[in-house]
Design an enzyme around this catalytic site. Sequence first.
Site, short mmCIF file in Angstrom:
data_model
loop_
_atom_site.label_atom_id
_atom_site.label_comp_id
_atom_site.label_asym_id
_atom_site.label_seq_id
_atom_site.Cartn_x
_atom_site.Cartn_y
_atom_site.Cartn_z
N ILE A 100 6.29 26.70 -38.09
CA ILE A 100 6.72 26.29 -36.75
C ILE A 100 5.52 26.19 -35.81
O ILE A 100 4.54 26.93 -35.96
CB ILE A 100 7.72 27.33 -36.17
CG1 ILE A 100 8.95 27.45 -37.05
CG2 ILE A 100 8.13 26.97 -34.75
CD1 ILE A 100 9.96 28.46 -36.55
N CYS A 101 5.63 25.27 -34.86
CA CYS A 101 4.69 25.18 -33.74
C CYS A 101 3.29 24.78 -34.22
O CYS A 101 3.11 23.70 -34.76
CB CYS A 101 4.70 26.50 -32.98
SG CYS A 101 3.92 26.45 -31.35
N ALA A 102 2.32 25.63 -34.05
CA ALA A 102 0.95 25.35 -34.50
C ALA A 102 0.74 25.70 -35.97
O ALA A 102 -0.26 25.31 -36.57
CB ALA A 102 -0.05 26.12 -33.64
#
Length: 155
Positions: A100-102
């Site tokens: 998720i995300c970065a």
Amino acid sequence: MKALILLAPGFEELEAVTIIDLLRRADIEVVLASTADLWVESTRQVAIKADISIHQVNSLEFNLVALPGGLPGTTHLKENPKVLQILKEFHAHKKWIAAICAAPLVLNVADLLKDKNFTCYPGCQEEIKAGNYENQTVVKHDNIITSQGPATAIS
């Protein structure tokens, strides 16, 4: 089913807790592995106690590995040789990998996004040279699931 969640100092707490909560609600056994001390502090100083050290992980015992994003947590994950080894083992055995995300940046360093569709926190795709970025909340390609960030963690 057994899931492994990798935590590094500076992880995004909302993403980690959402993954843990949803998997446990689905009666999936969840094991938290830390790249540092067992008490791991998030990006906003929320401490979560891991179950084991990353050095105790046997990837053959798990069906899924998930990486919450956050900074500097993602940086710590992508610089950890054991994390990269675990990801490569999961990929070789076609086991589920979620980021998720970065955290897709970690998948990039592990060379798992080549010829894959993925998403990540907007802007992080600039650092990923392999794969095909899709501006979607969640992207699944083969055994890899990626999501854009805290707001999409429950998607």
